[in-house]
Write a protein that holds these residues in place. Structure first.
Motif, PDB file in Angstrom:
ATOM      1  N   THR A  51       0.823  -1.205   0.000  1.00 22.22           N
ATOM      2  CA  THR A  51       0.000   0.000   0.000  1.00 22.22           C
ATOM      3  C   THR A  51       0.861   1.261   0.000  1.00 22.22           C
ATOM      4  O   THR A  51       2.071   1.205   0.213  1.00 22.22           O
ATOM      5  CB  THR A  51      -0.885   0.044   1.261  1.00 22.22           C
ATOM      6  N   LYS A  52       0.195   2.371  -0.202  1.00 18.38           N
ATOM      7  CA  LYS A  52       0.871   3.667  -0.147  1.00 18.38           C
ATOM      8  C   LYS A  52       1.554   3.847   1.206  1.00 18.38           C
ATOM      9  O   LYS A  52       2.684   4.330   1.287  1.00 18.38           O
ATOM     10  CB  LYS A  52      -0.132   4.794  -0.374  1.00 18.38           C
ATOM     11  N   GLU A  53       0.905   3.423   2.269  1.00 21.11           N
ATOM     12  CA  GLU A  53       1.461   3.569   3.615  1.00 21.11           C
ATOM     13  C   GLU A  53       2.747   2.752   3.782  1.00 21.11           C
ATOM     14  O   GLU A  53       3.724   3.231   4.364  1.00 21.11           O
ATOM     15  CB  GLU A  53       0.422   3.174   4.672  1.00 21.11           C
ATOM     16  N   LEU A  54       2.750   1.512   3.269  1.00 20.79           N
ATOM     17  CA  LEU A  54       3.962   0.684   3.367  1.00 20.79           C
ATOM     18  C   LEU A  54       5.090   1.267   2.525  1.00 20.79           C
ATOM     19  O   LEU A  54       6.255   1.259   2.947  1.00 20.79           O
ATOM     20  CB  LEU A  54       3.674  -0.753   2.916  1.00 20.79           C
ATOM     21  N   ILE A  55       4.760   1.762   1.348  1.00 18.72           N
ATOM     22  CA  ILE A  55       5.784   2.361   0.492  1.00 18.72           C
ATOM     23  C   ILE A  55       6.394   3.577   1.180  1.00 18.72           C
ATOM     24  O   ILE A  55       7.617   3.717   1.254  1.00 18.72           O
ATOM     25  CB  ILE A  55       5.187   2.731  -0.880  1.00 18.72           C
ATOM     26  N   LYS A  56       5.557   4.446   1.716  1.00 18.97           N
ATOM     27  CA  LYS A  56       6.071   5.644   2.392  1.00 18.97           C
ATOM     28  C   LYS A  56       6.879   5.281   3.639  1.00 18.97           C
ATOM     29  O   LYS A  56       7.857   5.955   3.965  1.00 18.97           O
ATOM     30  CB  LYS A  56       4.917   6.569   2.760  1.00 18.97           C
ATOM     31  N   LYS A  57       6.492   4.219   4.319  1.00 22.49           N
ATOM     32  CA  LYS A  57       7.181   3.794   5.537  1.00 22.49           C
ATOM     33  C   LYS A  57       8.565   3.209   5.236  1.00 22.49           C
ATOM     34  O   LYS A  57       9.515   3.439   5.990  1.00 22.49           O
ATOM     35  CB  LYS A  57       6.326   2.744   6.256  1.00 22.49           C
ATOM     36  N   HIS A  58       8.702   2.479   4.127  1.00 23.35           N
ATOM     37  CA  HIS A  58       9.924   1.714   3.895  1.00 23.35           C
ATOM     38  C   HIS A  58      10.810   2.232   2.768  1.00 23.35           C
ATOM     39  O   HIS A  58      11.963   1.814   2.671  1.00 23.35           O
ATOM     40  CB  HIS A  58       9.569   0.249   3.618  1.00 23.35           C
ATOM     41  N   PHE A  59      10.304   3.112   1.908  1.00 22.36           N
ATOM     42  CA  PHE A  59      11.100   3.612   0.781  1.00 22.36           C
ATOM     43  C   PHE A  59      11.518   5.049   1.033  1.00 22.36           C
ATOM     44  O   PHE A  59      10.831   5.798   1.720  1.00 22.36           O
ATOM     45  CB  PHE A  59      10.296   3.572  -0.515  1.00 22.36           C
ATOM     46  N   ASP A  60      12.625   5.436   0.415  1.00 24.96           N
ATOM     47  CA  ASP A  60      13.010   6.842   0.421  1.00 24.96           C
ATOM     48  C   ASP A  60      12.006   7.623  -0.427  1.00 24.96           C
ATOM     49  O   ASP A  60      11.354   7.065  -1.314  1.00 24.96           O
ATOM     50  CB  ASP A  60      14.417   7.018  -0.151  1.00 24.96           C
ATOM     51  N   MET A  76      -1.564  -5.778  -9.930  1.00 25.62           N
ATOM     52  CA  MET A  76      -0.561  -5.127  -9.089  1.00 25.62           C
ATOM     53  C   MET A  76       0.052  -3.937  -9.816  1.00 25.62           C
ATOM     54  O   MET A  76       0.226  -2.869  -9.237  1.00 25.62           O
ATOM     55  CB  MET A  76       0.524  -6.114  -8.672  1.00 25.62           C
ATOM     56  N   TYR A  77       0.376  -4.115 -11.098  1.00 20.35           N
ATOM     57  CA  TYR A  77       0.877  -2.985 -11.889  1.00 20.35           C
ATOM     58  C   TYR A  77      -0.123  -1.835 -11.860  1.00 20.35           C
ATOM     59  O   TYR A  77       0.243  -0.682 -11.630  1.00 20.35           O
ATOM     60  CB  TYR A  77       1.115  -3.384 -13.347  1.00 20.35           C
ATOM     61  N   ASN A  78      -1.380  -2.153 -12.140  1.00 20.41           N
ATOM     62  CA  ASN A  78      -2.400  -1.109 -12.190  1.00 20.41           C
ATOM     63  C   ASN A  78      -2.485  -0.351 -10.877  1.00 20.41           C
ATOM     64  O   ASN A  78      -2.597   0.874 -10.869  1.00 20.41           O
ATOM     65  CB  ASN A  78      -3.762  -1.709 -12.548  1.00 20.41           C
ATOM     66  N   ALA A  79      -2.416  -1.062  -9.766  1.00 25.67           N
ATOM     67  CA  ALA A  79      -2.524  -0.415  -8.456  1.00 25.67           C
ATOM     68  C   ALA A  79      -1.274   0.386  -8.102  1.00 25.67           C
ATOM     69  O   ALA A  79      -1.371   1.493  -7.560  1.00 25.67           O
ATOM     70  CB  ALA A  79      -2.787  -1.464  -7.372  1.00 25.67           C
ATOM     71  N   LEU A  80      -0.103  -0.159  -8.415  1.00 27.82           N
ATOM     72  CA  LEU A  80       1.140   0.471  -7.963  1.00 27.82           C
ATOM     73  C   LEU A  80       1.694   1.512  -8.922  1.00 27.82           C
ATOM     74  O   LEU A  80       2.171   2.556  -8.484  1.00 27.82           O
ATOM     75  CB  LEU A  80       2.212  -0.585  -7.702  1.00 27.82           C
ATOM     76  N   CYS A  81       1.666   1.222 -10.238  1.00 26.53           N
ATOM     77  CA  CYS A  81       2.403   2.107 -11.156  1.00 26.53           C
ATOM     78  C   CYS A  81       1.763   2.288 -12.518  1.00 26.53           C
ATOM     79  O   CYS A  81       2.311   2.982 -13.364  1.00 26.53           O
ATOM     80  CB  CYS A  81       3.822   1.599 -11.330  1.00 26.53           C
ATOM     81  N   GLY A  82       0.643   1.654 -12.765  1.00 32.81           N
ATOM     82  CA  GLY A  82       0.023   1.720 -14.079  1.00 32.81           C
ATOM     83  C   GLY A  82       0.469   0.556 -14.942  1.00 32.81           C
ATOM     84  O   GLY A  82       1.406  -0.164 -14.600  1.00 32.81           O
ATOM     85  N   VAL A  92      -0.419   4.217  -7.196  1.00 33.69           N
ATOM     86  CA  VAL A  92       0.086   4.674  -5.899  1.00 33.69           C
ATOM     87  C   VAL A  92       1.456   5.346  -6.027  1.00 33.69           C
ATOM     88  O   VAL A  92       1.694   6.404  -5.439  1.00 33.69           O
ATOM     89  CB  VAL A  92       0.153   3.487  -4.906  1.00 33.69           C
ATOM     90  N   LEU A  93       2.356   4.758  -6.804  1.00 32.55           N
ATOM     91  CA  LEU A  93       3.690   5.348  -6.941  1.00 32.55           C
ATOM     92  C   LEU A  93       3.634   6.707  -7.617  1.00 32.55           C
ATOM     93  O   LEU A  93       4.341   7.634  -7.225  1.00 32.55           O
ATOM     94  CB  LEU A  93       4.622   4.401  -7.695  1.00 32.55           C
ATOM     95  N   GLY A  94       2.764   6.849  -8.613  1.00 27.80           N
ATOM     96  CA  GLY A  94       2.577   8.148  -9.245  1.00 27.80           C
ATOM     97  C   GLY A  94       1.978   9.153  -8.290  1.00 27.80           C
ATOM     98  O   GLY A  94       2.378  10.322  -8.259  1.00 27.80           O
TER      99      GLY A  94
END
Length: 106
Positions: A51-60, A76-82, A92-94
């Motif tokens: 999720t967005k929360e996990l990405i923000k918690k663990h990634f720069d 998963m592509y659609n949700a995370l990056c298209g 989410v990454l965008g």
């Protein structure tokens, strides 16, 4: 690495990843995220989806010399990056602000 699997007994290359973390603790961490872990399992890590929360918690944050590699099924592509075949980073990454220079879809 945020590594999504359905169950902890299905983690591909777990032994290799574990050895890399042991050999390079200052450069690599792996956070497993199980989407369908059975009740009563001994697994104590993250559950659900990446999720967005996990990405923000663990990634720069975006723009901090970050490289993100996305691999998985189309949802998963659609949700995370298209979609994989599109260069633009959406999902989410965008939303967080990562660019196509920081996100590789393979």
């Amino acid at each position: 690495i945020l590594y999504g699997s359905q169950r902890s007994d299905q983690i591909l290359c777990k032994e290799i990843l574990d050895s890399w973390v042991r050999d390079h603790p200052d450069r690599l961490s792996v956070i497993h995220v199980m989407s369908n872990e059975p009740e009563g399992s001994d697994y104590k890590g993250e559950k659900g989806f990446i999720t967005k929360e996990l990405i923000k918690k663990h990634f720069d944050s975006p723009g901090s010399d970050t490289s993100i590699f996305v691999c998985g099924p189309p949802p998963m592509y659609n949700a995370l990056c298209g979609p994989r075949e599109e260069a633009e980073v959406t999902g989410v990454l965008g939303d967080i602000g990562y660019s196509s220079e920081e996100v590789s879809k393979f």
